[in-house]
Write an enzyme that holds these catalytic residues in place. Structure first.
Site, PDB file in Angstrom:
ATOM      1  NE  ARG A 178       7.352   6.808  -1.784  1.00 47.68           N
ATOM      2  CZ  ARG A 178       6.083   6.938  -1.717  1.00 47.68           C
ATOM      3  NH1 ARG A 178       5.361   6.525  -3.008  1.00 47.68           N
ATOM      4  NH2 ARG A 178       5.489   7.619  -1.071  1.00 47.68           N
ATOM      5  CB  CYS A 236       1.012   1.368  -1.835  1.00 44.47           C
ATOM      6  SG  CYS A 236      -0.570   2.280  -1.891  1.00 44.47           S
TER       7      CYS A 236
END
Length: 281
Positions: A178, A236
């Site tokens: 990611r 995050c």
């Protein structure tokens, strides 16, 4: 603030058996799994109360605030009182996913001024591995009286996160793919904040799901530039697993600020740049 961050399954069992137990919170949550309460009801640490990450440990999603904005302090206080939290009561939190969700409760309560909050090291798996009993159904606590005051841990907004990536160390706690932008299953755009360094949360844990020893965590973060000598921030996807990273940094002796909006807020703003690939810039 308590110097203790973690508690072992054996230590928790001893406190529960001693008759003056801490408040135990079960934060059963995983991305894409809306059945946390059902998992809790099927089996949890005896006496544990369920804490809902989406509705109690976060405000409603917004573009500017991301998928899990910090809750209003009055709402968090009301939830904590529902859980039965009273002034001076220690708290132990856990989940069934390496504490990657439970760390959000750990961070929020400490941010709100609760001094003694610990994570069950190894999460529910450690409790099971020790052969300790589980309880089914749902525990409802007597209402507590806790008063919460925000601001005991540092936070970053998007501009501050961008500045820290330039002048300090900004860690991206998402999975490496990611970070690189190879996949983005949830948020509007793929990639990472310019200047951020990849530091996947999973690398905080040993094979058995407990946190790695402090010396290993210090070495890990020092190699990423987070050695305590410069300001550190963490983000995050939506500010949940970043709290796990802050737990690990705390164990390593490094202070860090949380960017609550994280990538979900950053990527929703078309004026914010995104970097693809394995390099920070």
């Amino acid at each position: 603030m308590s110097d203790r961050v973690l508690i072992s399954a054996g230590e928790l069992r001893g406190l529960l058996d001693a008759g003056d137990p801490p408040l135990v919170l079960d934060v059963r949550w995983a991305l894409g799994d809306p059945h946390g309460r059902e998992h809790y009801r099927a089996g949890h640490v005896p006496g544990a109360v369920f804490a809902d990450l989406d509705t109690e440990l976060a405000a409603a999603p917004t573009g500017q605030g991301g998928r899990h904005p910090l809750p209003d302090i009055a709402d968090l206080q009301a939830a904590a009182r529902r859980w039965g939290l009273r002034a001076g009561t220690p708290v132990v939190v856990y989940d069934d996913l390496g504490n990657t969700a439970a760390a959000r409760a750990w961070w929020l309560l400490r941010w709100a001024g609760v001094a003694d909050v610990r994570l069950l090291d190894g999460a529910l798996g450690a409790w099971r591995a020790a052969g300790f009993p589980l309880e089914s159904g749902e525990d409802v606590a007597e209402p507590g009286d806790i008063g919460l005051v925000p601001g005991h841990l540092p936070v970053l907004d998007a501009d501050e996160a961008a500045g820290l990536a330039e002048q300090g160390v900004l860690l991206d706690a998402r999975a490496a793919e990611r970070y690189r932008g190879e996949t983005e299953p949830v948020d509007p755009r793929a990639g990472h904040i310019p200047g951020a360094v990849s530091a996947p949360t999973g690398d905080n844990l040993a094979a058995d799901g407990t946190f790695r020893p402090a010396r290993e965590l210090r070495a890990r973060f020092a190699a990423l530039g987070a050695d305590g000598g410069t300001p550190v921030g963490v983000y995050c996807g939506s500010g949940v697993t970043a709290a796990h990273q802050i737990v690990a940094l705390t164990l390593a002796g490094v202070d860090a600020a949380l960017f609550p909006g994280s990538w979900s807020a950053w990527s929703a703003d078309p004026d914010r740049p995104a970097v693809l690939g394995e390099h920070p810039r």
